[in-house]
Design a protein around this motif. Structure first.
Motif, PDB file in Angstrom:
ATOM      1  N   ALA A 154      10.784   5.452  -8.484  1.00  0.00           N
ATOM      2  CA  ALA A 154      10.879   4.074  -8.141  1.00  0.00           C
ATOM      3  C   ALA A 154      11.580   3.792  -7.010  1.00  0.00           C
ATOM      4  N   VAL A 155      12.371   4.647  -6.955  1.00  0.00           N
ATOM      5  CA  VAL A 155      13.335   4.120  -6.397  1.00  0.00           C
ATOM      6  C   VAL A 155      13.207   4.749  -4.566  1.00  0.00           C
ATOM      7  N   GLN A 156      11.510   5.647  -4.530  1.00  0.00           N
ATOM      8  CA  GLN A 156      11.454   5.598  -3.391  1.00  0.00           C
ATOM      9  C   GLN A 156      10.429   4.921  -2.739  1.00  0.00           C
ATOM     10  N   ALA A 157       9.715   4.325  -4.029  1.00  0.00           N
ATOM     11  CA  ALA A 157       8.868   3.206  -4.094  1.00  0.00           C
ATOM     12  C   ALA A 157       9.342   1.758  -3.396  1.00  0.00           C
ATOM     13  N   ALA A 158      10.504   1.560  -3.733  1.00  0.00           N
ATOM     14  CA  ALA A 158      11.527   0.740  -3.360  1.00  0.00           C
ATOM     15  C   ALA A 158      11.622   0.574  -1.847  1.00  0.00           C
ATOM     16  N   GLY A 159      12.120   1.688  -1.337  1.00  0.00           N
ATOM     17  CA  GLY A 159      12.304   2.021  -0.679  1.00  0.00           C
ATOM     18  C   GLY A 159      11.070   1.545   0.574  1.00  0.00           C
ATOM     19  N   PHE A 160      10.147   1.995   0.668  1.00  0.00           N
ATOM     20  CA  PHE A 160       8.708   2.175   1.063  1.00  0.00           C
ATOM     21  C   PHE A 160       8.671   0.148   0.949  1.00  0.00           C
ATOM     22  N   TRP A 161       9.135  -0.560   0.555  1.00  0.00           N
ATOM     23  CA  TRP A 161       8.982  -1.807   0.026  1.00  0.00           C
ATOM     24  C   TRP A 161       9.824  -2.616   1.325  1.00  0.00           C
ATOM     25  N   TRP A 162      11.058  -1.778   1.203  1.00  0.00           N
ATOM     26  CA  TRP A 162      11.995  -2.657   2.086  1.00  0.00           C
ATOM     27  C   TRP A 162      11.679  -2.305   3.226  1.00  0.00           C
ATOM     28  N   LEU A 163      10.920  -1.237   3.639  1.00  0.00           N
ATOM     29  CA  LEU A 163      11.190  -0.191   5.284  1.00  0.00           C
ATOM     30  C   LEU A 163       9.969  -1.615   6.349  1.00  0.00           C
ATOM     31  N   GLY A 164       9.996  -2.216   5.661  1.00  0.00           N
ATOM     32  CA  GLY A 164       9.683  -3.259   7.013  1.00  0.00           C
ATOM     33  C   GLY A 164      10.463  -4.536   7.093  1.00  0.00           C
ATOM     34  N   GLY A 165      11.312  -4.952   6.398  1.00  0.00           N
ATOM     35  CA  GLY A 165      12.183  -6.103   6.979  1.00  0.00           C
ATOM     36  C   GLY A 165      14.105  -5.147   6.982  1.00  0.00           C
ATOM     37  N   ARG A 166      14.100  -3.958   6.205  1.00  0.00           N
ATOM     38  CA  ARG A 166      15.583  -4.198   6.728  1.00  0.00           C
ATOM     39  C   ARG A 166      14.636  -1.555   6.332  1.00  0.00           C
ATOM     40  N   PRO A 167      14.532  -1.912   7.841  1.00  0.00           N
ATOM     41  CA  PRO A 167      13.725  -0.527   7.868  1.00  0.00           C
ATOM     42  C   PRO A 167      15.130   1.102   7.913  1.00  0.00           C
ATOM     43  N   ALA A 168      16.321   0.296   8.305  1.00  0.00           N
ATOM     44  CA  ALA A 168      17.608   1.824   8.951  1.00  0.00           C
ATOM     45  C   ALA A 168      17.614   2.146   6.905  1.00  0.00           C
ATOM     46  N   PRO A 169      17.992   1.463   5.850  1.00  0.00           N
ATOM     47  CA  PRO A 169      18.979   1.849   4.827  1.00  0.00           C
ATOM     48  C   PRO A 169      17.272   2.423   4.371  1.00  0.00           C
ATOM     49  N   ALA A 170      15.995   1.406   4.254  1.00  0.00           N
ATOM     50  CA  ALA A 170      15.169   2.156   3.766  1.00  0.00           C
ATOM     51  C   ALA A 170      14.550   3.361   3.859  1.00  0.00           C
ATOM     52  N   ALA A 171      14.523   3.177   4.970  1.00  0.00           N
ATOM     53  CA  ALA A 171      14.369   4.911   5.644  1.00  0.00           C
ATOM     54  C   ALA A 171      15.194   5.931   4.798  1.00  0.00           C
ATOM     55  N   THR A 172      16.497   5.460   5.052  1.00  0.00           N
ATOM     56  CA  THR A 172      17.305   6.144   4.740  1.00  0.00           C
ATOM     57  C   THR A 172      16.878   6.586   3.304  1.00  0.00           C
ATOM     58  N   VAL A 173      16.573   5.705   1.761  1.00  0.00           N
ATOM     59  CA  VAL A 173      16.168   5.522   0.963  1.00  0.00           C
ATOM     60  C   VAL A 173      15.435   6.996   0.397  1.00  0.00           C
ATOM     61  N   VAL A 174      14.538   6.493   1.524  1.00  0.00           N
ATOM     62  CA  VAL A 174      13.079   7.351   0.906  1.00  0.00           C
ATOM     63  C   VAL A 174      13.756   8.607   1.076  1.00  0.00           C
ATOM     64  N   LEU A 175      14.152   8.884   2.651  1.00  0.00           N
ATOM     65  CA  LEU A 175      14.414  10.568   2.905  1.00  0.00           C
ATOM     66  C   LEU A 175      15.304  11.483   1.748  1.00  0.00           C
ATOM     67  N   ALA A 176      17.214   9.959   0.883  1.00  0.00           N
ATOM     68  CA  ALA A 176      16.948  11.105   0.337  1.00  0.00           C
ATOM     69  C   ALA A 176      16.589  10.400  -1.051  1.00  0.00           C
TER      70      ALA A 176
ATOM     71  N   LEU B 234       0.789  -2.090   0.227  1.00  0.00           N
ATOM     72  CA  LEU B 234       0.041   0.157   0.179  1.00  0.00           C
ATOM     73  C   LEU B 234       1.108   1.128  -0.023  1.00  0.00           C
ATOM     74  N   PHE B 235       1.635   1.411   0.596  1.00  0.00           N
ATOM     75  CA  PHE B 235       2.726   2.466   0.671  1.00  0.00           C
ATOM     76  C   PHE B 235       3.705   2.799  -0.316  1.00  0.00           C
ATOM     77  N   ALA B 236       3.847   1.824  -0.866  1.00  0.00           N
ATOM     78  CA  ALA B 236       5.011   1.354  -2.210  1.00  0.00           C
ATOM     79  C   ALA B 236       4.014   2.191  -3.006  1.00  0.00           C
ATOM     80  N   VAL B 237       2.644   1.757  -3.377  1.00  0.00           N
ATOM     81  CA  VAL B 237       1.789   2.079  -4.143  1.00  0.00           C
ATOM     82  C   VAL B 237       1.572   3.479  -4.624  1.00  0.00           C
TER      83      VAL B 237
END
Length: 371
Positions: free
Chosen positions: A49-71, A16-19
């Motif tokens: 696209a990168v931001q959507a991928a970050g949201f997708w990985w937020l559950g499994g690897r929250p630290a790098p995923a959140a960093t990707v979304v912020l960047a 849901l978050f990624a979409v």
């Protein structure tokens, strides 16, 4: 540092978050870029696209995923200021919920920099301050949600531990007296078996009867714990439920203790009537006190005083042991169970060594406000 709470970010929320991030960012990009091709638009598409991928990985690897979304969010603000850091705040809030607050300060600082940095670069200090405040609010919201979840988990765990402790104390109350009597009687029967077989057999029969009483009390307790106390006997052995003990059963209890080697006398004062709940509590307090005397005090005599007068029931157990009550205090379950039983009835209990020797337990149980 862990707070004992594990937050889970399920797959359906990640989808849901990624979409949603693609839909929101894509819509803004279409209206902003006027559907015309430009290098900035191409870069923005990649960042979306990168931001959507970050949201997708937020559950499994929250630290790098959140960093990707912020960047990615900061990059889109640089290309198109109209984007704003809204999705970055969503990632920040989610990360603050997924991890303990002590481990999320860095992401708050990173979010403030990513959200306010592009505004500062444009000289929009007012907007930068607004985004910094919004970042703090998003982090606080996530941390509050985690704290609430952790509190609920802690309350459930505490309830489980309290229930286990209650069951342990109730089992102690139910079984310790009868099993102690069985051990004493069996040992006595063994000592005299060759010299006086008749008396030994009588002791074994008393041991058997005590065992049957213990089984009946245990069945009653287990049905109470399961919440089906009103059901009939399900064991198929035809054993009827034992009635709840009353103060009048103290004479029988004293006789049982005398057969086990402890000379117990019961003194009655007053002629008032006590509710059934108070009588059960008073009986079990006396029984536990006598059991501690039998097991720990090394006493030969004990006196039970029962006074039903005015607005309370007073029960007192005194023995002539050589300070054996100290062992009972260390036992943990016995005195704690007696105090809790008295407290549940709105009463009080005092226990300690007597100045002239022996140990004393005294409980005061009010007659009013009890079932």
């Amino acid at each position: 540092m862990s707070d004992g709470y594990t937050a889970r970010f399920p797959q359906r929320l990640r989808v849901l978050f990624a979409v949603a991030s693609v839909v929101v960012s894509g819509s803004i990009l279409v209206f902003t870029a006027k559907a015309s091709y430009s290098p900035a638009a191409a870069v923005a598409v990649v960042l979306i696209a990168v931001q959507a991928a970050g949201f997708w990985w937020l559950g499994g690897r929250p630290a790098p995923a959140a960093t990707v979304v912020l960047a990615a969010g900061a990059g889109m603000q640089v290309l198109y200021p109209v984007f704003g850091p809204g999705l970055a705040f969503v990632a920040l809030c989610t990360y603050a919920w997924l991890r303990p607050a002590a481990r999320t300060w860095w992401i708050l600082a990173a979010a403030v920099a990513a959200a306010s940095g592009p505004a500062v670069a444009r000289g929009r200090w007012d907007l930068a301050g607004l985004w910094a405040g919004a970042a703090l609010l998003a982090w606080s919201w996530g941390a509050w949600a985690r704290a609430r979840g952790a509190r609920r988990v802690a309350e459930r765990r505490r309830a489980v531990l309290e229930e286990r402790a209650r069951i342990a104390r109730e089992l102690h109350d139910v079984l310790s007296h009868t099993v102690s009597v069985m051990v004493v009687q069996a040992a006595a029967a063994d000592d005299i078996f060759d010299l006086d077989p008749v008396r030994a057999r009588e002791g074994l029969r008393r041991t058997e009867q005590a065992g049957r009483e213990a089984l009946a009390e245990l069945r009653h307790f287990l049905r109470t714990v399961r919440g089906d106390e009103d059901k009939g006997d399900e064991d198929g052995d035809g054993a009827a439920d034992e009635p709840q003990p009353r103060l009048s059963d103290l004479d029988r209890l004293a006789a049982t203790m005398r057969e086990s080697g402890l000379d117990v006398s019961v003194v009655w004062e007053g002629d008032g009537a006590a509710p059934a709940g108070v009588q059960v509590g008073a009986y079990r307090i006396v029984r536990e006190a006598l059991t501690n005397t039998l097991r720990h005090a090394g006493a030969s005599r004990a006196e039970v005083l029962v006074r039903v007068a005015g607005d309370e029931v007073m029960v007192r157990v005194r023995d002539d042991g050589a300070g054996g009550g100290g062992s009972a205090v260390k036992d943990g379950h016995g005195l704690l169970g007696m105090r809790e039983r008295a407290g549940l009835l709105g009463g009080s209990l005092r226990a300690g060594r007597r100045p002239d020797g022996g140990f004393e337990v005294e409980a005061h149980l009010p007659l009013r406000g009890t079932p």
